[in-house]
Design an enzyme around this catalytic site. Sequence first.
Site, PDB file in Angstrom:
ATOM      1  N   HIS A   1       4.063  47.567  52.776  1.00 45.95           N
ATOM      2  CA  HIS A   1       3.293  46.507  52.037  1.00 45.95           C
ATOM      3  C   HIS A   1       3.786  45.029  52.825  1.00 45.95           C
ATOM      4  O   HIS A   1       4.370  44.220  52.456  1.00 45.95           O
ATOM      5  CB  HIS A   1       3.987  46.085  50.649  1.00 45.95           C
ATOM      6  CG  HIS A   1       3.641  47.356  49.835  1.00 45.95           C
ATOM      7  ND1 HIS A   1       4.634  48.162  48.864  1.00 45.95           N
ATOM      8  CD2 HIS A   1       2.419  47.949  49.501  1.00 45.95           C
ATOM      9  CE1 HIS A   1       3.979  48.903  48.305  1.00 45.95           C
ATOM     10  NE2 HIS A   1       2.389  49.115  48.638  1.00 45.95           N
TER      11      HIS A   1
ATOM     12  N   ASP B   1       9.688  46.923  53.868  1.00 47.87           N
ATOM     13  CA  ASP B   1      10.227  48.031  53.825  1.00 47.87           C
ATOM     14  C   ASP B   1       9.850  49.274  53.125  1.00 47.87           C
ATOM     15  O   ASP B   1      10.732  49.918  52.627  1.00 47.87           O
ATOM     16  CB  ASP B   1      11.872  47.608  53.649  1.00 47.87           C
ATOM     17  CG  ASP B   1      12.538  46.879  54.422  1.00 47.87           C
ATOM     18  OD1 ASP B   1      11.863  46.161  55.160  1.00 47.87           O
ATOM     19  OD2 ASP B   1      13.733  46.350  54.384  1.00 47.87           O
ATOM     20  N   HIS B   2       8.702  49.200  52.853  1.00 49.14           N
ATOM     21  CA  HIS B   2       8.126  50.240  51.900  1.00 49.14           C
ATOM     22  C   HIS B   2       7.157  51.167  52.892  1.00 49.14           C
ATOM     23  O   HIS B   2       6.018  50.964  53.155  1.00 49.14           O
ATOM     24  CB  HIS B   2       7.298  49.803  50.878  1.00 49.14           C
ATOM     25  CG  HIS B   2       7.940  48.665  50.044  1.00 49.14           C
ATOM     26  ND1 HIS B   2       7.168  47.828  49.190  1.00 49.14           N
ATOM     27  CD2 HIS B   2       9.103  48.600  49.606  1.00 49.14           C
ATOM     28  CE1 HIS B   2       8.158  46.969  48.405  1.00 49.14           C
ATOM     29  NE2 HIS B   2       9.579  47.641  48.895  1.00 49.14           N
ATOM     30  N   LEU B   3       8.285  52.068  53.485  1.00 46.14           N
ATOM     31  CA  LEU B   3       7.321  52.868  54.475  1.00 46.14           C
ATOM     32  C   LEU B   3       6.513  54.221  54.272  1.00 46.14           C
ATOM     33  O   LEU B   3       7.252  55.319  54.200  1.00 46.14           O
ATOM     34  CB  LEU B   3       8.587  52.974  55.682  1.00 46.14           C
ATOM     35  CG  LEU B   3       9.287  51.815  55.879  1.00 46.14           C
ATOM     36  CD1 LEU B   3      10.631  51.955  56.685  1.00 46.14           C
ATOM     37  CD2 LEU B   3       8.547  50.573  56.656  1.00 46.14           C
TER      38      LEU B   3
END
Lengths: 176, 534
Positions: B313, B470-472
């Site tokens: 994101h 960090d939304h991988l």
Amino acid sequence: MDTSPPDHRGAMDRPTRRLFLMGTAAMLASGALISRPLPAIAQTADSMAIAELVTGKTIDPALAKRAVDAITVTQPDYPQALSRLASFATEQGITDVETLKTADGFDGELKNTAKTLISALYLGYAGTPVAHTSDDGVQFVTYTQALTYRLTEPYTPIPSYSRQGTGYWAHLPEAG
Amino acid sequence: MAQDYDADVIVVGSGAVGSNAAYELAKQGKSVIILEAGPSVPRWKILMNFRNSGRHYDRNDAYPNNPWAPTSYQPGYIQNTGSFDMMPGMLKLVGGTTWHWGGATWRYIPNDFKLKSLYGKGRDWPLEYDDIEPYYTRAEYELGIAGSDTDDQSGTHAGQAYPPRSKPYPITAEAYAVNGQKLNDTLVPQGYSMCIEPTVRIHKPWDGRPACQGNNNCDQVCPIGTLYNGSIHADKAVRAGAQLIPEAVVHKIETGEGNKIIAVRYLTPEGAEHRLTAKYFVLAAHSFETAKLMMMNDIGNSSDMVGRNMMDHIGISMGFLCEDTQWAGRGPVQQATIMNWRDGAFRSEHSANKTSMANNNPQIDLAKSAIDDGLMGAELDERILDQSRRYMYLYSFFEQLPDPKNRLEPNPEWKDSLGLPGMKIHFDVDDYVKAGAVKCREMYRDIAQKMNPKVEGGEILYINDWENHDHLMGTMIMGADASDSVVNHEGRSFDHENLFIASVGVIPAAGVVNPTLTAVALAIRSADIIAKEV
């Protein structure tokens, strides 16, 4: 809300003698062929004096020493720069930050030297942060004694322990 | 003679997702081994590390960064070749990266599962909202989530609770912080859609966790164990009989008859190798590490999609000054959320966004800015106090589309102490996101003005472009077709019928909400399937 800065200083001329000593050391050092760190014992007292000068606040001598030591890790010639700042203040008879910051000649290296010490004392670290790396050389100075946190503590808790209880955040602080 | 196994199921990774899968399996009577690359570290040590470090801007800093299990910020471990520096805050210890997070636990809305069908962009999921709804509920009760049962979280269902839920949240929503309330009270009457963020930062005790004391330290470490992290379910799994092996760096995966996975091998910090067998395997070792491990072993990659379709994101943010006293930094680190751009026909043209107010203590940053500006003495303190009093920070997520060119690969040019490779990443922000950010900046300027109406244009301090969140997602992409996807709707590998992936990395359409809850729900769903087959 009262936004005037707290002045916990005692006698306003307190830094004078120490600054004189430090300035003298700088003048002696300036005549030497090689630069070298000031004697450690003198550094502790002088660190506090100049920390009090550039912040306008009473500074714990241990904190001032930690700040200067940490800065020196990141800038090995910082003690000499600090001595030149002390010498400048002594020569000009400057004993408070409000006079210092508007003094003729207080610019360039002298101002940067002051900013570096102010930064370490207000932010609690020395050095230049670099994002996304574990290795940027930034040095620890203090956490809860950071002057920024001391300034805002009546309003905002220092992160990690608020001690104000669940739900305190729904109301403005009593201090304003 | 029946084959003997070391376990029914081996789970690689002890973060929130893997630990929930392990716990569900152990609870259903299966023998489970959890392998974790990092050590187990007590909370107090992490807290002391934090308070004795000057590097608070580095949210990995208080955590172990071992030569055999480096964090993402170990120099050289992640090398970027694209236009965006993809550098998530990945941790390696029992409990995983949820040791530091904001605690947001949103559900996707039904339309998020049909992005391609409804808006002609990206991909559809191979399942629908109704398929996952019961698992969302189970995950919410496992994690202990505080949320509103009356809010519209979609921005498109004013006056209704949305998305639909089969059970109320286990814990009521926490009270708005003063600044969140002010934002809500100012914007909602002027046409904004706002709701409160569902969170694992609980304001009432739950399952042994104390009520939040507003310590404002979620993004570094919760000092009192209010904020959920994966170690809670790692511990629960152990209590239910699972064996947890920390400092076990899995590096090899073996296949056997029928292309089933038959064993994994792990290395200790000293380099000793151990082999473990099981009937089923769950890879839950972070979406980057799992993809790297699969590629190192040429596992599950007949589609050539492992490591590709990387999505985050990617966001922007704004710092500004309000007219009124707010005192950012009191209590919850994030809470009030603006959902005007979460869903709608515009998604055929540009990215959606979710915009939230972050409430992290801003004072070090504000002081640094003032010192950099050359302020000293009274002026310095006045600036810090004035800005701290009125500061507000908004940040936004955008929906990056899956693109195989955005990818990671093992990087043999960098090796850890065990000789295992680092990662090479190529990531570019796509035009869909860039177009969405244009709309978002317009909204930022409008909000800054509304929150400070007497100053023309408001008092915007900065607007930052392109930040990691960090939304991988996408690196082990889920789909209906084995030719372009890594796992099916069950989380099962198309190539190995006894291999499941439990990770945000399976998510095929990013939406704009934090994906952890979705990954935990999918992991519980996968665990149910595995438990029936083992």
